[in-house]
Design a protein around this motif. Structure first.
Motif, PDB file in Angstrom:
ATOM      1  N   GLN A 281       0.839  -1.035  -0.027  1.00 52.84           N
ATOM      2  CA  GLN A 281      -0.044  -0.134  -0.220  1.00 52.84           C
ATOM      3  C   GLN A 281       0.984   1.148  -0.108  1.00 52.84           C
ATOM      4  OE1 GLN A 281      -2.868  -0.757   3.428  1.00 52.84           O
ATOM      5  NE2 GLN A 281      -3.910  -1.921   1.776  1.00 52.84           N
ATOM      6  N   GLY A 282       1.841   1.320  -0.975  1.00 53.67           N
ATOM      7  CA  GLY A 282       2.605   2.348  -1.096  1.00 53.67           C
ATOM      8  C   GLY A 282       3.779   2.550   0.050  1.00 53.67           C
ATOM      9  N   ARG A 283       3.863   1.518   0.964  1.00 54.69           N
ATOM     10  CA  ARG A 283       4.818   1.703   1.993  1.00 54.69           C
ATOM     11  C   ARG A 283       5.731   0.170   1.784  1.00 54.69           C
ATOM     12  NH1 ARG A 283       1.122   4.681   6.518  1.00 54.69           N
ATOM     13  NH2 ARG A 283       2.143   6.691   6.175  1.00 54.69           N
ATOM     14  N   THR A 284       6.312   0.076   3.044  1.00 56.17           N
ATOM     15  CA  THR A 284       7.215  -1.123   3.022  1.00 56.17           C
ATOM     16  C   THR A 284       6.848  -2.150   4.240  1.00 56.17           C
ATOM     17  OG1 THR A 284       9.025  -0.023   2.213  1.00 56.17           O
ATOM     18  CG2 THR A 284       9.522  -2.190   3.250  1.00 56.17           C
ATOM     19  N   LEU A 285       6.690  -3.350   3.994  1.00 59.78           N
ATOM     20  CA  LEU A 285       6.279  -4.072   4.960  1.00 59.78           C
ATOM     21  C   LEU A 285       7.379  -5.237   5.127  1.00 59.78           C
ATOM     22  CD1 LEU A 285       3.036  -6.245   5.141  1.00 59.78           C
ATOM     23  CD2 LEU A 285       5.112  -7.582   5.409  1.00 59.78           C
ATOM     24  N   VAL A 286       7.672  -5.355   6.483  1.00 56.44           N
ATOM     25  CA  VAL A 286       8.977  -6.252   6.811  1.00 56.44           C
ATOM     26  C   VAL A 286       8.253  -7.285   7.889  1.00 56.44           C
ATOM     27  CG1 VAL A 286      11.287  -6.215   7.735  1.00 56.44           C
ATOM     28  CG2 VAL A 286      10.385  -4.282   6.745  1.00 56.44           C
ATOM     29  N   GLY A 287       8.725  -8.439   7.505  1.00 57.89           N
ATOM     30  CA  GLY A 287       8.283  -9.556   8.517  1.00 57.89           C
ATOM     31  C   GLY A 287       8.846 -10.935   7.978  1.00 57.89           C
ATOM     32  N   THR A 288       8.948 -11.795   8.794  1.00 52.82           N
ATOM     33  CA  THR A 288       8.292 -11.885  10.270  1.00 52.82           C
ATOM     34  C   THR A 288       9.072 -12.700  11.057  1.00 52.82           C
ATOM     35  OG1 THR A 288       6.257 -12.464  11.218  1.00 52.82           O
ATOM     36  CG2 THR A 288       6.821 -13.831   9.480  1.00 52.82           C
ATOM     37  N   THR A 289       8.698 -12.653  12.428  1.00 47.15           N
ATOM     38  CA  THR A 289       9.351 -13.407  13.307  1.00 47.15           C
ATOM     39  C   THR A 289       8.694 -14.667  13.782  1.00 47.15           C
ATOM     40  OG1 THR A 289       7.947 -12.186  14.972  1.00 47.15           O
ATOM     41  CG2 THR A 289      10.193 -11.188  14.134  1.00 47.15           C
ATOM     42  N   GLU A 290       9.197 -15.439  14.622  1.00 51.84           N
ATOM     43  CA  GLU A 290       8.688 -16.720  15.075  1.00 51.84           C
ATOM     44  C   GLU A 290       9.045 -16.743  16.862  1.00 51.84           C
ATOM     45  OE1 GLU A 290       8.534 -19.569  11.397  1.00 51.84           O
ATOM     46  OE2 GLU A 290      10.446 -19.002  12.114  1.00 51.84           O
ATOM     47  N   GLU A 291       8.072 -16.360  17.340  1.00 51.49           N
ATOM     48  CA  GLU A 291       8.239 -16.468  18.960  1.00 51.49           C
ATOM     49  C   GLU A 291       7.121 -17.092  19.657  1.00 51.49           C
ATOM     50  OE1 GLU A 291      10.607 -14.902  20.777  1.00 51.49           O
ATOM     51  OE2 GLU A 291      11.607 -14.527  18.714  1.00 51.49           O
ATOM     52  N   ARG A 292       7.257 -18.309  20.219  1.00 47.15           N
ATOM     53  CA  ARG A 292       6.306 -18.775  20.927  1.00 47.15           C
ATOM     54  C   ARG A 292       5.424 -18.047  22.089  1.00 47.15           C
ATOM     55  NH1 ARG A 292       9.388 -23.750  20.209  1.00 47.15           N
ATOM     56  NH2 ARG A 292       8.341 -24.931  18.904  1.00 47.15           N
ATOM     57  N   GLN A 293       4.325 -18.154  22.015  1.00 49.85           N
ATOM     58  CA  GLN A 293       3.353 -17.330  23.006  1.00 49.85           C
ATOM     59  C   GLN A 293       2.213 -17.998  23.443  1.00 49.85           C
ATOM     60  OE1 GLN A 293       2.062 -13.287  21.585  1.00 49.85           O
ATOM     61  NE2 GLN A 293       0.248 -13.567  22.731  1.00 49.85           N
ATOM     62  N   ALA A 294       1.844 -17.785  24.729  1.00 48.41           N
ATOM     63  CA  ALA A 294       0.703 -18.284  25.153  1.00 48.41           C
ATOM     64  C   ALA A 294      -0.513 -17.501  24.939  1.00 48.41           C
ATOM     65  CB  ALA A 294       0.698 -18.244  26.807  1.00 48.41           C
ATOM     66  N   LEU A 295      -1.881 -18.083  25.231  1.00 49.32           N
ATOM     67  CA  LEU A 295      -3.083 -17.325  24.647  1.00 49.32           C
ATOM     68  C   LEU A 295      -3.486 -16.337  25.755  1.00 49.32           C
ATOM     69  CD1 LEU A 295      -5.532 -20.358  23.558  1.00 49.32           C
ATOM     70  CD2 LEU A 295      -4.611 -18.315  22.250  1.00 49.32           C
ATOM     71  N   ASP A 296      -2.701 -16.100  26.731  1.00 53.22           N
ATOM     72  CA  ASP A 296      -3.209 -15.399  27.818  1.00 53.22           C
ATOM     73  C   ASP A 296      -2.966 -13.758  27.652  1.00 53.22           C
ATOM     74  OD1 ASP A 296      -0.678 -15.424  28.172  1.00 53.22           O
ATOM     75  OD2 ASP A 296      -0.516 -16.110  30.327  1.00 53.22           O
ATOM     76  N   HIS A 297      -2.387 -13.223  26.516  1.00 51.14           N
ATOM     77  CA  HIS A 297      -2.345 -11.890  26.216  1.00 51.14           C
ATOM     78  C   HIS A 297      -2.252 -11.666  24.633  1.00 51.14           C
ATOM     79  CE1 HIS A 297       1.787 -13.538  26.653  1.00 51.14           C
ATOM     80  NE2 HIS A 297       2.179 -12.380  25.717  1.00 51.14           N
ATOM     81  N   GLU A 298      -2.581 -10.428  24.304  1.00 53.87           N
ATOM     82  CA  GLU A 298      -2.874 -10.073  22.837  1.00 53.87           C
ATOM     83  C   GLU A 298      -1.292 -10.168  22.289  1.00 53.87           C
ATOM     84  OE1 GLU A 298      -5.194  -8.300  20.406  1.00 53.87           O
ATOM     85  OE2 GLU A 298      -6.341  -9.675  21.777  1.00 53.87           O
ATOM     86  N   PRO A 299      -1.308 -10.964  21.177  1.00 52.01           N
ATOM     87  CA  PRO A 299      -0.125 -10.748  20.428  1.00 52.01           C
ATOM     88  C   PRO A 299       0.502  -9.319  19.799  1.00 52.01           C
ATOM     89  CG  PRO A 299      -1.758 -11.870  19.001  1.00 52.01           C
ATOM     90  CD  PRO A 299      -2.389 -11.538  20.164  1.00 52.01           C
ATOM     91  N   ARG A 300       1.467  -9.111  20.307  1.00 45.39           N
ATOM     92  CA  ARG A 300       2.026  -7.672  19.953  1.00 45.39           C
ATOM     93  C   ARG A 300       3.451  -7.722  19.521  1.00 45.39           C
ATOM     94  NH1 ARG A 300      -1.779  -4.167  21.357  1.00 45.39           N
ATOM     95  NH2 ARG A 300      -3.023  -4.512  23.533  1.00 45.39           N
TER      96      ARG A 300
END
Ligand SMILES: Cc1cc2nc3c(=O)[nH]c(=O)nc-3n(C[C@H](O)[C@H](O)[C@H](O)COP(=O)(O)OP(=O)(O)OC[C@H]3O[C@@H](n4cnc5c(N)ncnc54)[C@H](O)[C@@H]3O)c2cc1C
Length: 384
Positions: A281-300
């Protein structure tokens, strides 16, 4: 209910089913839980098969993982290294389907794969992989890969870091607006008869087809649990055993405030992992990572992930980016089937398991959601 393949009604299980077979089907009342792409495509396939379908989404449609992807419609070049030929072939077929159906929201994208002095994969290995990728796409190929010498590659993407650059390949995949394309699919599902309920969190389900919402129970002939990263958790709170385990792996992305003339897929230096720098969308997208996470908080996106992606970007692009160039970040949880200690080696396959009248979907890519939906419709029918 009589469903026939002569224009009299929807055909059984799918989009490409032979039109000459007449089949007698008892319409079922089916509840689908989850308004991500896999839930929507399952609901659509079930409605096309003649069932009466209600879809329940606890937030908004496409509000979770399905709008936090890398936005690629792809077979997944790197899954070839994990020998996931079936999945890659399915993804390559499905990418063409999406682009054909919604060209306003999905398009072919040429991607550069540079080879540096420090790259772990030599050009001959990349060439074999790309050859196989092209071959597996069969008559749905979006274009052939090509080798370019260093200067030609720098003409295609002038901002590619020139130090140690030996040359590289270009190949084709698809790019989509994941949220908009998912909402487009939801609209098609609605037209096919699916009733969508947003802000409708399902509290628990019963193996005999009961669904609990706001403290009251509604009985269905079948319940399809397509709750993405939350699918096992829903079974757990419902007291239903889950035969598989989900490995929840966060992936974060950065949006940089600069245009990107051509997309790049490159190895992260010192790792076998690959990551992307893509136009978006006219910008640059950089990704991505791989980090294990539990369900108890929002992924950020964490600070450490942001630094990791900026370092990746600055290694392969000539103009460095810093924190002030990051206009936004987003993150999602991959619902992967637990299969390997290293998440990048974990299978991207999906499984469909049945417990009484409950069918549960675990895993699955965005690109392959239509194929997954067809499988779900077939399983629901088989389990009668
Ligand atoms: C970082 C990242 C990058 C990716 N990149 C790509 C890519 O480029 N291409 C690709 O093909 N795939 C990609 N994927 C994979 C793809 O995005 C996911 O596999 C896919 O979106 C999963 O869709 P889903 O419908 O299963 O899950 P979701 O989109 O998470 O949908 C599940 C829904 O269920 C709802 N829900 C949960 N519990 C309940 C409940 N109790 N009651 C009601 N609703 C409930 C949630 O609110 C959610 O909306 C990526 C994934 C990640 C994380």
């Amino acid at each position: 209910m009589q469903l026939a393949g002569h224009g009299l009604g929807p055909v059984l299980n799918g989009y490409d089913a032979p039109m000459s077979r007449a089949v007698t089907v008892q319409a079922l009342r089916v509840a689908v839980i989850g308004g991500g792409i896999n839930g929507v495509m399952s609901a659509w396939a079930l409605a096309k098969a003649g069932h009466s379908v209600e879809l329940y989404e606890r937030g908004t449609l496409m509000g979770a993982t399905s709008s936090a992807s890398t936005k690629l419609l792809h077979g997944g070049l790197r899954y070839l290294e994990n020998m996931e030929f079936r999945l890659v072939q399915e993804g390559l077929r499905e990418r063409a389907w999406w682009i054909g159906q919604a060209p306003h929201l999905a398009h072919p994208l040429e991607i550069i794969l540079p080879v540096y002095d420090w790259s772990r994969r030599p050009p001959w290995m990349v060439r074999i992989g790309l050859g196989m990728y092209h071959w597996l796409s069969g008559d749905r190929s979006l274009g052939k890969h090509r080798w370019h010498d260093r200067d030609a590659l720098l003409r295609l993407q002038p901002d590619l870091a020139p130090e140690g650059l030996r040359g590289g390949f270009t190949f084709w995949d698809g790019q989509m607006d994941d949220r908009a394309l998912g909402l487009w699919a939801a609209e098609r599902a609605r037209e096919a008869g699916v009733r969508m309920h947003e802000n409708a969190p399902v509290e628990r389900i019963d193996a005999d087809g009961g669904l609990w919402l706001s403290g009251s129970r509604t009985a269905f002939d079948r319940v399809v649990n397509v709750a993405g990263p939350w699918a096992c958790e829903l079974l757990r709170v419902s007291g239903i055993a889950c035969a598989h385990t989900l490995d929840l792996v966060r992936g974060s992305h950065l949006i940089l405030d600069r245009p990107c003339p051509a997309g790049v897929l490159a190895e992260v230096q010192g790792e076998r992992r690959i990551a992307f720098v893509l136009p978006w969308q006219g910008r640059t997208l950089v990704g991505t990572t791989e980090e294990r996470q539990a369900l108890d908080h929002e992924p950020r996106c964490s600070d450490a992930e942001r630094e990791y992606m900026l370092a990746f970007h600055n290694r392969i692009m000539r103009t460095p980016a810093g924190v002030s160039d990051v206009v936004s970040t987003f993150a999602g949880l991959r619902p992967l089937l637990r299969s390997a200690a290293d998440p990048s080696r974990a299978t991207r396959e999906y499984v469909i398991e049945a417990q009484g009248r409950v069918t549960t979907v675990l895993g699955g890519k965005w690109t392959t959601a239509r194929a997954l939906g067809e499988q779900v419709a077939a399983r629901v029918l088989k389990g009668r």
